[in-house]
Motif scaffolding. Structure first.
Motif, mmCIF file in Angstrom:
data_model
loop_
_atom_site.group_PDB
_atom_site.id
_atom_site.type_symbol
_atom_site.label_atom_id
_atom_site.label_comp_id
_atom_site.label_asym_id
_atom_site.label_seq_id
_atom_site.Cartn_x
_atom_site.Cartn_y
_atom_site.Cartn_z
ATOM 1 N N LEU A 67 52.254 -43.438 30.500
ATOM 2 C CA LEU A 67 51.570 -44.174 29.431
ATOM 3 C C LEU A 67 52.140 -45.564 29.200
ATOM 4 O O LEU A 67 51.425 -46.468 28.785
ATOM 5 C CB LEU A 67 51.584 -43.394 28.116
ATOM 6 N N ARG A 68 53.410 -45.722 29.487
ATOM 7 C CA ARG A 68 53.995 -47.048 29.255
ATOM 8 C C ARG A 68 53.491 -48.083 30.264
ATOM 9 O O ARG A 68 53.714 -49.275 30.090
ATOM 10 C CB ARG A 68 55.526 -46.962 29.221
ATOM 11 N N HIS A 69 52.802 -47.644 31.323
ATOM 12 C CA HIS A 69 52.154 -48.599 32.231
ATOM 13 C C HIS A 69 50.764 -49.003 31.745
ATOM 14 O O HIS A 69 50.189 -49.958 32.254
ATOM 15 C CB HIS A 69 52.016 -48.000 33.636
ATOM 16 N N GLY A 70 50.213 -48.242 30.789
ATOM 17 C CA GLY A 70 48.843 -48.520 30.366
ATOM 18 C C GLY A 70 48.757 -48.736 28.867
ATOM 19 O O GLY A 70 49.086 -49.808 28.370
ATOM 20 N N LEU A 71 48.356 -47.698 28.154
ATOM 21 C CA LEU A 71 48.116 -47.815 26.714
ATOM 22 C C LEU A 71 49.265 -48.496 25.991
ATOM 23 O O LEU A 71 49.052 -49.323 25.110
ATOM 24 C CB LEU A 71 47.883 -46.416 26.114
ATOM 25 N N ASN A 72 50.490 -48.150 26.360
ATOM 26 C CA ASN A 72 51.640 -48.630 25.591
ATOM 27 C C ASN A 72 52.463 -49.669 26.334
ATOM 28 O O ASN A 72 53.647 -49.867 26.041
ATOM 29 C CB ASN A 72 52.512 -47.434 25.179
ATOM 30 N N ALA A 73 51.804 -50.367 27.264
ATOM 31 C CA ALA A 73 52.511 -51.371 28.062
ATOM 32 C C ALA A 73 53.002 -52.534 27.212
ATOM 33 O O ALA A 73 53.880 -53.289 27.638
ATOM 34 C CB ALA A 73 51.609 -51.891 29.181
ATOM 35 N N ASP A 74 52.457 -52.684 26.002
ATOM 36 C CA ASP A 74 52.881 -53.789 25.136
ATOM 37 C C ASP A 74 54.099 -53.433 24.294
ATOM 38 O O ASP A 74 54.557 -54.258 23.502
ATOM 39 C CB ASP A 74 51.726 -54.205 24.210
ATOM 40 N N LEU A 75 54.629 -52.226 24.457
ATOM 41 C CA LEU A 75 55.716 -51.764 23.591
ATOM 42 C C LEU A 75 57.033 -51.656 24.345
ATOM 43 O O LEU A 75 57.061 -51.248 25.504
ATOM 44 C CB LEU A 75 55.368 -50.389 23.003
ATOM 45 N N MET B 1 48.832 -59.046 30.091
ATOM 46 C CA MET B 1 49.912 -58.726 29.156
ATOM 47 C C MET B 1 51.209 -58.451 29.914
ATOM 48 O O MET B 1 51.205 -57.821 30.954
ATOM 49 C CB MET B 1 49.508 -57.469 28.402
ATOM 50 N N ALA B 2 52.313 -58.920 29.356
ATOM 51 C CA ALA B 2 53.610 -58.640 29.973
ATOM 52 C C ALA B 2 53.994 -57.188 29.703
ATOM 53 O O ALA B 2 53.845 -56.698 28.583
ATOM 54 C CB ALA B 2 54.657 -59.573 29.387
ATOM 55 N N HIS B 3 54.456 -56.504 30.717
ATOM 56 C CA HIS B 3 54.959 -55.150 30.518
ATOM 57 C C HIS B 3 56.357 -55.220 29.941
ATOM 58 O O HIS B 3 57.221 -55.888 30.494
ATOM 59 C CB HIS B 3 54.991 -54.388 31.846
ATOM 60 N N LYS B 4 56.571 -54.545 28.819
ATOM 61 C CA LYS B 4 57.885 -54.600 28.183
ATOM 62 C C LYS B 4 58.798 -53.478 28.653
ATOM 63 O O LYS B 4 59.972 -53.458 28.356
ATOM 64 C CB LYS B 4 57.732 -54.517 26.662
ATOM 65 N N SER B 5 58.241 -52.504 29.353
ATOM 66 C CA SER B 5 59.050 -51.357 29.753
ATOM 67 C C SER B 5 59.714 -51.612 31.096
ATOM 68 O O SER B 5 59.098 -52.144 32.013
ATOM 69 C CB SER B 5 58.176 -50.115 29.879
ATOM 70 N N ARG B 87 41.044 -52.835 24.459
ATOM 71 C CA ARG B 87 42.072 -52.554 25.470
ATOM 72 C C ARG B 87 42.542 -51.098 25.359
ATOM 73 O O ARG B 87 42.592 -50.365 26.350
ATOM 74 C CB ARG B 87 43.287 -53.483 25.307
ATOM 75 N N GLU B 91 42.070 -47.899 28.004
ATOM 76 C CA GLU B 91 43.183 -47.124 28.559
ATOM 77 C C GLU B 91 43.017 -45.626 28.257
ATOM 78 O O GLU B 91 43.304 -44.780 29.100
ATOM 79 C CB GLU B 91 44.516 -47.630 27.986
#
Lengths: 202, 202
Positions: A67-75, B1-5, B87, B91
């Motif tokens: 999920l961190r690659h998609g929906l939550n990539a901004d976190l 969007m920049a990926h933060k993870s 967005r 997702e």
């Protein structure tokens, strides 16, 4: 959180929960795995998905890494971002449960209040499953080498090392993944699902 | 969007797409309805969900009105919030498609670039469905009285009145919901799904 939307009326789905459950032979709901990094969440989640599917369940994993690659990539991993991460996962899990799926979530989800919010979002069939392997065991395993990085100071806010983990107070199921095998853990999980999700044959 | 993870490795699901599709008799994918307020998105989405379910499909609606109470409750209607709203929906729709479902989304989704991002997130079976009823028809219908409110200045940034709608350039299907009945529209939608989602019987 304050709702920013106005002029919004919820609309009923064209298919009821009961109709979906009858079609699937089981109810929808959330299996919320929680535990330290390295406690076995992803391993168990994906293997459980496979076993449940083979047994006829509609099962689907929501996984932190994916999920961190998609929906939550901004976190990121600040406390506020972790909370928002888990809030969104809880809401998405609730949607999947509403679609009659057995959704398995595999997130550290270290904060008690975040897990409580996820439970509330699910409105019903929510099972908190605590993988209770302790820090010593998880750090010794260190499957991704992340504990080592965290100890070297290369990862900030790493749960168990530099960020807190708040253990569940009354989980539906606790599995000491430090003391039993993956196979034994899966057995416990499948039994739990059969008891709580399966509908009686008509 | 920049990926933060960082320190994130995607993990493979325990069940392949093909295994899910074979079980369901159809592939997963996204039916992305778009059109002005009052063009019939929610009405068609929920009725289509019901008809597809009755025909044996695994179908589920993601609806603007419902999601704004949960996942997207933190978002308003500014251009930036609309983009983030869509967005996230894109997702989540991709996750449902990955679970082998036919997911029907019913969002105004006025910006072309946002719909393009949703298509990209779905990685494959994505169908943009333009409900092309024009402003005059939609405003005359005004099922929720929102056009009236917008004309009185009581709603800011209302699509069609004070905010733009960018029509699709090459949708997979266009339905002029101002010219044909709900029943006729459903027929077109179901034919489209049968042609694009159903697997040949084994």
């Amino acid at each position: 959180m304050a709702h920013k939307s106005t002029n919004i009326t919820p609309v009923a789905h064209g298919v009821s929960d009961q109709e979906r459950w009858r079609r699937h032979g089981h109810r929808g709901g959330v299996l919320w795995l929680t535990g330290l990094p390295g406690s076995g969440k992803s391993t168990l989640a994906f293997e459980l998905e496979r076993r449940l599917f083979a047994a006829g369940y509609r099962a689907y994993v929501l996984d932190g890494d994916n999920l961190r690659h998609g929906l939550n990539a901004d976190l990121g991993f600040s406390p506020a971002d972790r909370t928002e991460n888990i809030r969104r996962v809880g809401e998405v899990a609730a949607l999947f449960a509403g679609a009659g799926m057995v959704v398995i979530t595999a997130f550290i989800s270290p904060y008690r209040s975040d897990r409580t919010a996820a439970r509330k979002a699910a409105k019903g069939n929510f099972h908190e499953i605590f993988l209770s392997a302790g820090l010593a065991v998880c750090e010794k395993r260190d499957p991704k080498g992340l504990y080592k990085k965290a100890r070297r100071g290369e990862i900030s806010e790493f749960t168990g090392v530099t960020a807190p983990y708040e253990a569940p107070e009354s989980p539906e199921l606790t599995i000491d993944t430090g003391a039993i095998t993956v196979e034994q853990s899966l057995r416990l999980l499948i039994d739990h699902v059969d008891r709580n999700f399966k509908l009686p044959a008509e």
